[in-house]
Design a protein around this motif. Sequence first.
Motif, PDB file in Angstrom:
ATOM      1  N   VAL A 107       0.873  -1.167   0.000  1.00 56.95           N
ATOM      2  CA  VAL A 107       0.000   0.000   0.000  1.00 56.95           C
ATOM      3  C   VAL A 107       0.910   1.217   0.000  1.00 56.95           C
ATOM      4  O   VAL A 107       1.763   1.353   0.877  1.00 56.95           O
ATOM      5  CB  VAL A 107      -0.942   0.012   1.227  1.00 56.95           C
ATOM      6  CG1 VAL A 107      -1.780   1.271   1.244  1.00 56.95           C
ATOM      7  CG2 VAL A 107      -1.830  -1.223   1.220  1.00 56.95           C
ATOM      8  N   GLU A 108       0.736   2.083  -0.994  1.00 57.32           N
ATOM      9  CA  GLU A 108       1.571   3.270  -1.171  1.00 57.32           C
ATOM     10  C   GLU A 108       3.058   2.918  -1.200  1.00 57.32           C
ATOM     11  O   GLU A 108       3.887   3.588  -0.598  1.00 57.32           O
ATOM     12  CB  GLU A 108       1.274   4.300  -0.075  1.00 57.32           C
ATOM     13  CG  GLU A 108      -0.152   4.831  -0.153  1.00 57.32           C
ATOM     14  CD  GLU A 108      -0.487   5.763   0.991  1.00 57.32           C
ATOM     15  OE1 GLU A 108       0.402   6.067   1.807  1.00 57.32           O
ATOM     16  OE2 GLU A 108      -1.650   6.186   1.055  1.00 57.32           O
ATOM     17  N   GLY A 109       3.380   1.812  -1.885  1.00 60.17           N
ATOM     18  CA  GLY A 109       4.775   1.434  -2.095  1.00 60.17           C
ATOM     19  C   GLY A 109       5.449   0.740  -0.937  1.00 60.17           C
ATOM     20  O   GLY A 109       6.647   0.483  -0.987  1.00 60.17           O
ATOM     21  N   ALA A 110       4.714   0.416   0.123  1.00 56.42           N
ATOM     22  CA  ALA A 110       5.337  -0.227   1.280  1.00 56.42           C
ATOM     23  C   ALA A 110       4.584  -1.501   1.659  1.00 56.42           C
ATOM     24  O   ALA A 110       3.357  -1.509   1.748  1.00 56.42           O
ATOM     25  CB  ALA A 110       5.363   0.724   2.465  1.00 56.42           C
ATOM     26  N   GLY A 143      -3.001  -1.163   7.219  1.00 56.01           N
ATOM     27  CA  GLY A 143      -3.852  -0.281   8.008  1.00 56.01           C
ATOM     28  C   GLY A 143      -5.309  -0.617   7.793  1.00 56.01           C
ATOM     29  O   GLY A 143      -5.708  -1.774   7.823  1.00 56.01           O
ATOM     30  N   SER A 144      -6.122   0.392   7.564  1.00 55.42           N
ATOM     31  CA  SER A 144      -7.537   0.152   7.290  1.00 55.42           C
ATOM     32  C   SER A 144      -7.826   0.231   5.797  1.00 55.42           C
ATOM     33  O   SER A 144      -8.975   0.128   5.379  1.00 55.42           O
ATOM     34  CB  SER A 144      -8.383   1.185   8.039  1.00 55.42           C
ATOM     35  OG  SER A 144      -8.060   2.478   7.561  1.00 55.42           O
TER      36      SER A 144
END
Length: 112
Positions: free
Chosen positions: A36-39, A44-45
Motif C-alpha cells: 500500500v503506497e509502495g510499502a 492499516g484500514s
Amino acid sequence: KQKTLKTFTVDVSSPVENGVFDPASYAKYLIDHIKVEGAVGNLGSAVQVEENGSLVTVVSSTKFSGKYLKYLTKKYLKKNQLRDWIRFVSVNTNEYKLAFYQVTPEDEADEE
C-alpha cells in the motif's frame, strides 16, 4: 469525497477439497505481501483480507487491481510448488477461483 470499496473474492474450494491448499496461509501471505503506497506491511484500514472457509476476500479502499491479486497468487503458488497444477481463473468481475489444469491422459504406446 466518499471512498469506494472494491471487493475481490477468490474461491479456493477445488484445491482445498483435494487437501493441497491451505486458505489460512494464503490469506496470511496476502496480508504480508500486499503493498500500500509502495510499502509492504502498510495495510492499516486501507486493505482487509478475510478468509472464510474456501473463500478469501480482499476489500480495498485504495488503488488495488485484480492483476495485482493474480500476481501475488501466482507468486504464492510458485513458492509452495503448486504452480504446475493450479491456475488463477477469472469467473466474473472481481471474482476469481483457483482451478486445476485439465490433464488429458497420454497415450500408453509412447512409453515403450
